[in-house]
Design a protein around this motif. Structure first.
Motif, mmCIF file in Angstrom:
data_model
loop_
_atom_site.group_PDB
_atom_site.id
_atom_site.type_symbol
_atom_site.label_atom_id
_atom_site.label_comp_id
_atom_site.label_asym_id
_atom_site.label_seq_id
_atom_site.Cartn_x
_atom_site.Cartn_y
_atom_site.Cartn_z
ATOM 1 N N GLY A 34 -65.069 -25.388 -102.949
ATOM 2 C CA GLY A 34 -65.063 -23.908 -102.788
ATOM 3 C C GLY A 34 -66.387 -23.438 -102.468
ATOM 4 N N LEU A 35 -67.329 -23.698 -103.063
ATOM 5 C CA LEU A 35 -68.835 -23.201 -102.969
ATOM 6 C C LEU A 35 -69.520 -23.533 -101.405
ATOM 7 C CD1 LEU A 35 -70.316 -23.627 -106.447
ATOM 8 C CD2 LEU A 35 -69.807 -21.367 -105.541
ATOM 9 N N TRP A 36 -68.986 -25.068 -101.303
ATOM 10 C CA TRP A 36 -69.583 -25.180 -99.833
ATOM 11 C C TRP A 36 -68.769 -24.369 -99.006
ATOM 12 C CZ3 TRP A 36 -73.067 -27.909 -97.283
ATOM 13 C CH2 TRP A 36 -72.890 -28.172 -96.092
ATOM 14 N N LEU A 37 -67.500 -24.288 -99.006
ATOM 15 C CA LEU A 37 -66.975 -23.680 -97.769
ATOM 16 C C LEU A 37 -67.542 -22.114 -97.974
ATOM 17 C CD1 LEU A 37 -63.069 -24.942 -98.414
ATOM 18 C CD2 LEU A 37 -64.865 -25.100 -96.639
ATOM 19 N N TYR A 38 -67.780 -21.721 -99.084
ATOM 20 C CA TYR A 38 -68.251 -20.263 -98.885
ATOM 21 C C TYR A 38 -69.614 -20.115 -98.252
ATOM 22 C CZ TYR A 38 -68.625 -15.436 -100.785
ATOM 23 O OH TYR A 38 -68.543 -14.176 -100.941
ATOM 24 N N GLY A 39 -70.376 -21.037 -98.327
ATOM 25 C CA GLY A 39 -71.646 -21.129 -97.373
ATOM 26 C C GLY A 39 -71.257 -21.240 -96.109
ATOM 27 N N VAL A 40 -70.228 -22.148 -95.753
ATOM 28 C CA VAL A 40 -69.767 -22.117 -94.255
ATOM 29 C C VAL A 40 -69.643 -20.642 -93.934
ATOM 30 C CG1 VAL A 40 -68.107 -22.849 -92.801
ATOM 31 C CG2 VAL A 40 -69.149 -24.575 -94.597
ATOM 32 N N ALA A 41 -68.716 -20.117 -94.760
ATOM 33 C CA ALA A 41 -68.238 -18.582 -94.317
ATOM 34 C C ALA A 41 -69.419 -17.835 -93.986
ATOM 35 C CB ALA A 41 -67.287 -18.179 -95.575
ATOM 36 N N ILE A 42 -70.373 -17.804 -94.948
ATOM 37 C CA ILE A 42 -71.320 -17.083 -94.910
ATOM 38 C C ILE A 42 -72.177 -17.241 -93.475
ATOM 39 C CG2 ILE A 42 -73.953 -16.614 -95.645
ATOM 40 C CD1 ILE A 42 -72.843 -17.166 -98.610
ATOM 41 N N ALA A 43 -72.329 -18.374 -93.225
ATOM 42 C CA ALA A 43 -73.121 -19.072 -91.927
ATOM 43 C C ALA A 43 -72.181 -18.339 -90.757
ATOM 44 C CB ALA A 43 -73.349 -20.220 -91.934
ATOM 45 N N LEU A 44 -70.810 -18.342 -90.727
ATOM 46 C CA LEU A 44 -70.259 -18.275 -89.627
ATOM 47 C C LEU A 44 -70.269 -16.813 -89.074
ATOM 48 C CD1 LEU A 44 -66.897 -20.059 -90.396
ATOM 49 C CD2 LEU A 44 -68.164 -20.190 -88.519
ATOM 50 N N MET A 45 -70.431 -15.829 -90.430
ATOM 51 C CA MET A 45 -70.716 -14.580 -90.234
ATOM 52 C C MET A 45 -71.843 -14.066 -89.880
ATOM 53 S SD MET A 45 -67.518 -12.787 -91.158
ATOM 54 C CE MET A 45 -67.992 -11.134 -91.799
ATOM 55 N N ILE A 46 -72.773 -14.675 -90.321
ATOM 56 C CA ILE A 46 -74.213 -14.208 -89.801
ATOM 57 C C ILE A 46 -74.255 -14.779 -88.283
ATOM 58 C CG2 ILE A 46 -76.496 -14.725 -90.001
ATOM 59 C CD1 ILE A 46 -76.003 -14.722 -93.041
ATOM 60 N N GLU A 47 -74.080 -15.978 -88.022
ATOM 61 C CA GLU A 47 -74.426 -16.680 -86.687
ATOM 62 C C GLU A 47 -73.298 -15.954 -85.847
ATOM 63 O OE1 GLU A 47 -76.602 -18.315 -85.895
ATOM 64 O OE2 GLU A 47 -77.698 -19.005 -87.854
ATOM 65 N N GLY A 48 -72.247 -15.405 -85.983
ATOM 66 C CA GLY A 48 -71.197 -14.872 -85.187
ATOM 67 C C GLY A 48 -71.854 -13.362 -84.541
ATOM 68 N N ALA A 49 -72.832 -12.963 -85.503
ATOM 69 C CA ALA A 49 -73.821 -11.763 -85.009
ATOM 70 C C ALA A 49 -73.069 -10.569 -84.625
ATOM 71 C CB ALA A 49 -74.601 -12.064 -83.694
ATOM 72 N N LEU A 50 -71.775 -10.432 -85.303
ATOM 73 C CA LEU A 50 -71.045 -9.190 -85.278
ATOM 74 C C LEU A 50 -70.837 -8.305 -86.364
ATOM 75 C CD1 LEU A 50 -67.851 -10.898 -83.142
ATOM 76 C CD2 LEU A 50 -69.631 -9.147 -82.257
ATOM 77 N N GLY A 51 -71.812 -8.744 -87.323
ATOM 78 C CA GLY A 51 -71.647 -7.988 -88.710
ATOM 79 C C GLY A 51 -71.475 -8.855 -89.626
ATOM 80 N N ALA A 52 -72.860 -8.879 -90.656
ATOM 81 C CA ALA A 52 -72.567 -9.921 -91.731
ATOM 82 C C ALA A 52 -71.493 -9.228 -92.930
ATOM 83 C CB ALA A 52 -73.892 -10.187 -92.565
ATOM 84 N N SER A 53 -71.036 -9.756 -93.787
ATOM 85 C CA SER A 53 -70.179 -9.368 -94.901
ATOM 86 C C SER A 53 -71.016 -8.190 -95.754
ATOM 87 C CB SER A 53 -69.668 -10.377 -95.890
ATOM 88 O OG SER A 53 -71.067 -10.856 -96.692
ATOM 89 N N PRO A 54 -70.531 -7.293 -96.682
ATOM 90 C CA PRO A 54 -71.444 -6.478 -97.178
ATOM 91 C C PRO A 54 -72.578 -6.965 -98.117
ATOM 92 C CG PRO A 54 -69.077 -5.692 -97.201
ATOM 93 C CD PRO A 54 -69.169 -7.193 -96.561
ATOM 94 N N TRP A 55 -71.877 -8.231 -98.794
ATOM 95 C CA TRP A 55 -73.100 -8.759 -100.005
ATOM 96 C C TRP A 55 -74.138 -9.133 -98.889
ATOM 97 C CZ3 TRP A 55 -74.409 -7.959 -104.471
ATOM 98 C CH2 TRP A 55 -73.380 -7.757 -105.546
ATOM 99 N N ASP A 56 -73.688 -9.907 -97.894
ATOM 100 C CA ASP A 56 -74.945 -10.514 -96.949
ATOM 101 C C ASP A 56 -75.640 -9.399 -96.280
ATOM 102 O OD1 ASP A 56 -74.282 -13.016 -97.960
ATOM 103 O OD2 ASP A 56 -72.752 -13.293 -96.421
ATOM 104 N N VAL A 57 -74.995 -8.296 -95.912
ATOM 105 C CA VAL A 57 -75.804 -7.024 -95.503
ATOM 106 C C VAL A 57 -76.870 -6.719 -96.396
ATOM 107 C CG1 VAL A 57 -75.943 -4.799 -94.855
ATOM 108 C CG2 VAL A 57 -74.166 -6.336 -93.940
ATOM 109 N N PHE A 58 -76.497 -6.733 -97.673
ATOM 110 C CA PHE A 58 -77.586 -6.421 -98.707
ATOM 111 C C PHE A 58 -78.572 -7.505 -98.902
ATOM 112 C CE2 PHE A 58 -78.710 -7.487 -103.301
ATOM 113 C CZ PHE A 58 -79.166 -6.203 -103.492
ATOM 114 N N HIS A 59 -78.100 -9.074 -98.914
ATOM 115 C CA HIS A 59 -79.223 -10.000 -98.882
ATOM 116 C C HIS A 59 -79.997 -10.219 -97.651
ATOM 117 C CE1 HIS A 59 -75.635 -11.929 -101.125
ATOM 118 N NE2 HIS A 59 -76.428 -11.461 -102.046
#
Length: 226
Positions: A34-59
């Motif tokens: 689950g933790l590894w897949l969460y890392g994948v999800a974060i990378a997908l959102m950021i590299e997609g460049a359409l807007g990061a998740s709220p927590w990652d906007v904060f980070h």
């Protein structure tokens, strides 16, 4: 009584009780996966460049002001969020430690492996895949019942204290964190809105199927996930 007829519940057990609640090898595998897949999800959102998740906007916003990697900011923020657990009396566990220490490095590694797509359709697929993967990953490692990560412990702790659903609490947290991230200079886009409004319901859907039933007294099981 047929215990299988009961809905799955999230337990609020101490660290030793979590380890003694049965099915430990399976739960450890669920946690790390689950933790590894969460890392994948974060990378997908950021590299997609359409807007990061709220927590990652904060980070991302914080990383603009500190000379450290994105993943390091995640680790530092996790320690800060743990302070909010004190008034909630949220129980930590092995999963809490693993999330705090591993999620940031997993995110950095997947960001290094994934390239930013060139076309809009592929970026949209990254967005949709990121939201779905994040929800599945959250349900997988929270459902392992080894103690939620700092951010998800805040979610489950508030749900237990307020009586609100996981869906409602998760959405409220995401929207609040987003506001702070914007003030810090984090990047917002349509993906941020999709994530903030969609990840709560999808996470709750997956939790119905991924919470591990523990060998613990019913009185110690504190929150169903319907």
């Amino acid at each position: 009584m047929n215990t299988q007829a009961r809905p799955p519940v999230l337990a609020n057990l101490g660290p030793l009780a979590q380890l003694r609640a049965g099915r430990l090898p399976e739960r450890l595998l669920r946690l790390v996966t689950g933790l590894w897949l969460y890392g994948v999800a974060i990378a997908l959102m950021i590299e997609g460049a359409l807007g990061a998740s709220p927590w990652d906007v904060f980070h991302l916003g914080v990383s603009r002001h500190l000379p450290v990697s994105f993943g390091t900011v995640m680790v530092l923020a996790a320690f800060g969020v743990l302070l909010a657990w004190i008034p909630l009396r949220q129980m930590p566990g092995l999963g809490t430690v693993a999330n705090t220490l591993l999620l940031g490095p997993f995110a950095d590694l997947n960001l290094a492996l994934l390239a930013t797509p060139d076309t809009l359709p592929l970026r949209c697929l990254y967005l949709i895949g990121g939201v779905a993967t994040c929800a599945f990953a959250t349900a997988l490692y929270v459902g392992a019942q080894l103690g939620p990560g700092p951010r998800d412990g805040l979610m489950t702790g508030l749900a237990r204290r307020t009586g609100w659903s996981i869906r409602r609490v998760r959405t409220a947290i995401e929207v609040s964190v987003l506001a702070v991230g914007v003030l810090l200079g984090g990047t917002v886009g349509v993906g941020t809105i999709v994530f903030a409004l969609g990840v709560g319901p999808v996470t709750q859907f997956f939790l119905r199927y991924l919470v591990v039933r523990l060998d613990a007294p019913v009185g110690e099981l504190s929150r169903d996930v319907r």
